[in-house]
Design an enzyme around this catalytic site. Structure first.
Site, mmCIF file in Angstrom:
data_model
loop_
_atom_site.group_PDB
_atom_site.id
_atom_site.type_symbol
_atom_site.label_atom_id
_atom_site.label_comp_id
_atom_site.label_asym_id
_atom_site.label_seq_id
_atom_site.Cartn_x
_atom_site.Cartn_y
_atom_site.Cartn_z
ATOM 1 N N SER A 246 0.833 -1.204 0.000
ATOM 2 C CA SER A 246 0.000 0.000 0.000
ATOM 3 C C SER A 246 0.866 1.251 0.000
ATOM 4 O O SER A 246 0.518 2.250 -0.638
ATOM 5 C CB SER A 246 -0.958 -0.002 1.195
ATOM 6 O OG SER A 246 -0.247 -0.157 2.409
ATOM 7 N N GLU A 247 2.009 1.214 0.702
ATOM 8 C CA GLU A 247 2.978 2.302 0.626
ATOM 9 C C GLU A 247 4.400 1.756 0.654
ATOM 10 O O GLU A 247 4.668 0.719 1.282
ATOM 11 C CB GLU A 247 2.819 3.304 1.789
ATOM 12 C CG GLU A 247 1.760 4.363 1.572
ATOM 13 C CD GLU A 247 0.417 3.967 2.141
ATOM 14 O OE1 GLU A 247 -0.544 4.751 2.006
ATOM 15 O OE2 GLU A 247 0.320 2.869 2.719
ATOM 16 N N THR A 248 5.290 2.481 -0.020
ATOM 17 C CA THR A 248 6.723 2.195 0.011
ATOM 18 C C THR A 248 7.446 3.482 0.392
ATOM 19 O O THR A 248 7.151 4.553 -0.144
ATOM 20 C CB THR A 248 7.222 1.690 -1.353
ATOM 21 O OG1 THR A 248 6.622 0.416 -1.630
ATOM 22 C CG2 THR A 248 8.732 1.527 -1.369
ATOM 23 N N HIS B 122 2.201 3.457 8.924
ATOM 24 C CA HIS B 122 2.762 2.109 9.050
ATOM 25 C C HIS B 122 4.103 1.996 8.320
ATOM 26 O O HIS B 122 4.992 1.276 8.771
ATOM 27 C CB HIS B 122 1.765 1.050 8.565
ATOM 28 C CG HIS B 122 1.769 0.767 7.106
ATOM 29 N ND1 HIS B 122 1.127 1.565 6.184
ATOM 30 C CD2 HIS B 122 2.330 -0.247 6.392
ATOM 31 C CE1 HIS B 122 1.286 1.056 4.976
ATOM 32 N NE2 HIS B 122 2.019 -0.036 5.069
ATOM 33 N N GLU C 55 -7.099 -0.861 3.064
ATOM 34 C CA GLU C 55 -5.833 -1.060 3.765
ATOM 35 C C GLU C 55 -6.098 -1.817 5.064
ATOM 36 O O GLU C 55 -7.067 -1.529 5.766
ATOM 37 C CB GLU C 55 -5.173 0.293 4.047
ATOM 38 C CG GLU C 55 -3.742 0.179 4.498
ATOM 39 C CD GLU C 55 -2.949 1.438 4.207
ATOM 40 O OE1 GLU C 55 -1.709 1.339 4.158
ATOM 41 O OE2 GLU C 55 -3.540 2.515 4.032
#
Length: 255
Positions: free
Chosen positions: A54-56, A85, A243
């Site tokens: 979902s995020e990097t 996160h 998410e």
């Protein structure tokens, strides 16, 4: 060009639990001087899309002398100002892989983000092993919901009477931000929360129109008796239909 990257599960001590985040450290470890090549924004977008969390997070040396690292966060489709996160995942990696020296019970690092310079606290045990990480968020900002209960109910496919907390009618949908704006939506009970099935294209369009990242739906009807709220988070406007857990929306809800 070789670029190291990692995937970590935040908010859990169970393998394959929590919320996975990609982390790309473009900084030297303690005692080293070499840096990885600087990536373009298009490079980062491609890497985030390939990792497909979902995020990097991409970690650079800070530009501001009052900060330690500059961290940029990308979903599979675009950049966002901050990610909770992925912040926890980032600093767990930095603390356990030799990027940060942990020689005190508490080490505080300033991360430079597009949501501001924010402290992150790394706590160690008696053996100087990383124990937990706590992050500061931006000061909360609140705005009136641009959508009525009826409109929210249509998006989430539940009756508008479900958009409420039975014990407290004063709790209403509201946009809140501790770095990213989310539309916080109270839901009557856990059964209704589990039944939510948003029209993702419609939600993405409305989110962009009104300037919020996600609908963060919550109920005080929880699975575990030691929990306060049970939540679901929908952010199709930035390429995340749902998410599993989110730090920034949790911060906004807590505030």
């Amino acid at each position: 060009m070789k670029v190291p990257f990692f995937q970590l599960d935040a908010f859990t001590d169970t393998p394959f639990g929590g919320n996975p985040a990609g982390v790309v450290p473009l900084i030297p470890k303690q005692g080293q001087t070499e840096f990885a090549p600087k990536l373009t924004e298009e490079d980062m977008k491609k890497i985030a899309r390939e990792i497909n969390c979902s995020e990097t997070a991409f970690i650079y040396p800070a530009k501001d002398p009052s900060a330690t690292f500059n961290v940029r966060f990308f979903t599979p489709t675009e950049e966002v100002d901050i990610c909770g996160h992925a912040t926890i995942a980032t600093f767990w990696l930095l603390g356990t892989e030799g990027y940060i020296k942990l020689d005190k019970p508490l080490t505080t690092i300033i991360q430079e983000t597009k949501a501001g310079n924010l402290p992150v606290a790394l706590h160690t045990d008696d053996k100087k092993q990383l124990k937990n990480i706590m992050m500061d968020m931006a000061e909360p900002i609140f705005k009136t919901s641009p959508l009525s209960r009826e409109e929210i109910g249509e998006i989430l496919k539940v009756p508008q009477d479900s958009i409420r907390i039975p014990e407290n009618s004063d709790i209403k949908p509201i946009i809140a931000s501790t770095g990213l704006p989310d539309l916080l939506v109270p839901i009557r009970d856990l059964k209704t929360l589990e039944r939510l099935s948003p029209e993702m294209d419609k939600l993405a369009s409305i989110s962009r129109e009104h300037g919020f990242i996600s609908i963060h739906a919550f109920t005080f009807d929880t699975v575990s008796t030691d929990s306060t709220v049970h939540c679901r988070d929908f952010a199709p406007s930035v390429g995340i239909d749902e998410e599993s857990a989110t730090g920034t929306a949790s911060g906004a809800l807590g505030a």
